[in-house]
Design a protein around this motif. Structure first.
Motif, short mmCIF file in Angstrom:
data_model
loop_
_atom_site.label_atom_id
_atom_site.label_comp_id
_atom_site.label_asym_id
_atom_site.label_seq_id
_atom_site.Cartn_x
_atom_site.Cartn_y
_atom_site.Cartn_z
N VAL A 68 -11.12 -2.91 10.47
CA VAL A 68 -11.75 -3.44 9.26
C VAL A 68 -10.86 -4.49 8.59
O VAL A 68 -11.34 -5.54 8.15
N VAL A 69 -9.56 -4.22 8.54
CA VAL A 69 -8.64 -5.12 7.83
C VAL A 69 -8.30 -6.36 8.66
O VAL A 69 -8.36 -7.48 8.19
N LYS A 70 -7.94 -6.14 9.92
CA LYS A 70 -7.47 -7.24 10.77
C LYS A 70 -8.61 -8.03 11.41
O LYS A 70 -8.43 -9.19 11.79
N LYS A 71 -9.76 -7.38 11.58
CA LYS A 71 -10.94 -8.03 12.17
C LYS A 71 -10.62 -8.77 13.47
O LYS A 71 -10.89 -9.97 13.61
N LEU A 80 -4.53 2.19 0.97
CA LEU A 80 -4.90 1.43 2.16
C LEU A 80 -6.38 1.62 2.47
O LEU A 80 -7.08 0.67 2.85
N GLY A 81 -6.86 2.85 2.30
CA GLY A 81 -8.29 3.11 2.50
C GLY A 81 -9.15 2.32 1.53
O GLY A 81 -10.20 1.78 1.91
N GLY A 140 -13.15 4.10 -0.17
CA GLY A 140 -11.81 4.31 0.39
C GLY A 140 -11.23 5.65 0.02
O GLY A 140 -10.55 6.30 0.83
N LEU A 141 -11.49 6.09 -1.22
CA LEU A 141 -11.01 7.41 -1.63
C LEU A 141 -11.66 8.51 -0.82
O LEU A 141 -10.99 9.43 -0.33
N TRP A 142 -12.98 8.43 -0.65
CA TRP A 142 -13.71 9.45 0.10
C TRP A 142 -13.39 9.41 1.58
O TRP A 142 -13.52 10.42 2.29
N ALA A 143 -12.97 8.26 2.08
CA ALA A 143 -12.64 8.15 3.51
C ALA A 143 -11.29 8.75 3.85
O ALA A 143 -11.05 9.16 4.98
N MET A 162 0.87 -1.18 0.00
CA MET A 162 0.00 0.00 0.00
C MET A 162 0.90 1.23 0.00
O MET A 162 1.33 1.71 1.06
N ASN A 163 1.22 1.71 -1.20
CA ASN A 163 2.19 2.79 -1.31
C ASN A 163 1.61 4.18 -1.13
O ASN A 163 2.35 5.16 -1.12
N ARG A 164 0.29 4.24 -0.99
CA ARG A 164 -0.38 5.51 -0.76
C ARG A 164 -1.42 5.31 0.34
O ARG A 164 -2.01 4.24 0.47
#
Length: 357
Positions: free
Chosen positions: A310-313, A15-16, A25-28, A9-11
């Motif tokens: 959200v990712v790791k849950k 990651l969002g 993800g962009l709006w977040a 995730m280079n930006r």
């Protein structure tokens, strides 16, 4: 979370998108990230302008040249630096900016300590109502959040490290060494200046402590020039992701027939925009609290915890879940309180602001 399941995730917004989906993800991420980076560009322009003006006056300047001119002079220098292509090309600029930051902080606190407390120093809150005190505390929360803007570009910086083949999270350990080193210097710079500045000047200490120190003149002038060099490099560090977003959008729209002209035009327009806003709104202290509240607090404090959940849950029975959940609640609360406090002081002090000086 720079590398997840072999994907880098280079930006920050990547990651969002991984956590919330391509569009959500962009709006977040991007609105908050833009607030931070554009806000820093404006704030650095104001800071550099004030420091340049202070050096000019210390060197015998007449005072006829207003702050706006010095902000424009700083912006002109950024016009040239903004043409550097990427983060890798900023390595030397970033190093010099970091050295200047530590140097001027050291000069600031040692000079304040050597000069001692001013004769009429006061630490009381006389003349401040309870409501003003509460709003001041709220505004301070935003200012504290402002101190941690580096979190907005951690993934972009980590992306400059080469990936080690076959090693999951191969950039994590070397990058964290740099993070720990950086935090040590952050603590050194902020705590030494805050403690000695308040000790020497009390409640009358200025937002930029160096502007409160008057002697020795030559040393203060040197420290102010170090501030200018630091803000010069930092401006580029936080502007590079914005340049990347703008140019990525133009590539998506098919408007990049000539990349050099596109870069020259878009980046120059961005520098001109931050310069214009800095000249129009040169109230540095109140800007820090406001940008810290609406930009830094989300991207630095509660959004990473939300993405982690959200990712790791993690299970609700684990400390990881409850730590991050409590952090989200706490930091969202701080964000709103800091925004209220900063807006109060901006409105309250509006009559004293000087535009286009």
């Amino acid at each position: 979370m720079h590398e997840i399941n072999g994907k880098r995730m280079n930006r920050y917004h990547e990651l969002g998108q991984y956590a919330f989906g391509k569009r959500a993800g962009l709006w977040a991420v991007i609105p908050f990230q833009l607030i931070v980076m554009v806000g820093l560009g404006i704030t650095y322009s104001v800071t550099a302008g004030k420091s340049l003006q202070a050096v000019y006056l210390m060197c015998g300047g007449s005072g006829h040249i207003g702050l706006s001119v010095w902000i424009v002079i700083f912006a002109i220098s950024e016009l040239f630096a903004s043409q550097l292509p990427n983060f890798n090309s900023l390595a030397l600029v970033s190093l010099i900016a970091a050295v200047m930051s530590v140097t001027y902080c050291t000069l600031g606190w040692t000079t304040a300590l050597a000069n001692g407390r001013v004769s009429d120093v006061r630490y009381d809150l006389d003349g401040v109502t309870r409501f003003e005190g509460i709003m001041g505390c709220f505004n301070a929360l935003g200012t504290v959040a402002f101190a941690y803007g580096g979190h907005n570009v951690v993934l972009e910086i980590q992306a400059t490290l080469p990936k080690r083949a076959g090693v999951e999270g191969g950039t994590f350990k070397p990058y964290m060494k740099g993070v720990y080193f950086a935090y040590a210097f952050v603590c050194y710079c902020y705590f030494t200046l805050a403690i000695t500045g308040y000790w020497a000047f009390g409640k009358d200490v200025l937002d930029n402590v160096l502007l409160s120190i008057k002697r020795p003149t030559w040393l203060v002038a040197v420290a102010d020039m170090f501030v200018v060099i630091h803000t010069f490099g930092s401006y580029q560090m936080y502007s590079m992701p914005v340049f990347d977003m703008i140019e990525a959008a133009f590539r998506a729209w098919g408007w990049t027939r000539n990349k050099i002209i596109t870069r020259l035009l878009m980046r120059s327009l961005y520098v001109a925009f931050t310069c214009f806003v800095a000249v129009t709104l040169p109230f540095f202290g109140d800007l820090m609290g406001f940008f810290g509240a609406i930009g830094f607090a989300p991207t630095t404090f509660w959004l990473p915890s939300l993405i982690w959940l959200v990712v790791k849950k993690p299970s609700r029975r684990t400390w990881s879940f409850w730590f991050n959940a409590c952090n989200i609640v706490l930091c969202v609360t701080v964000m709103f309180l800091a925004a209220i406090g900063s807006m109060y002081w901006i409105v309250r002090n509006a009559s004293g602001y000087k535009f286009y000086q």
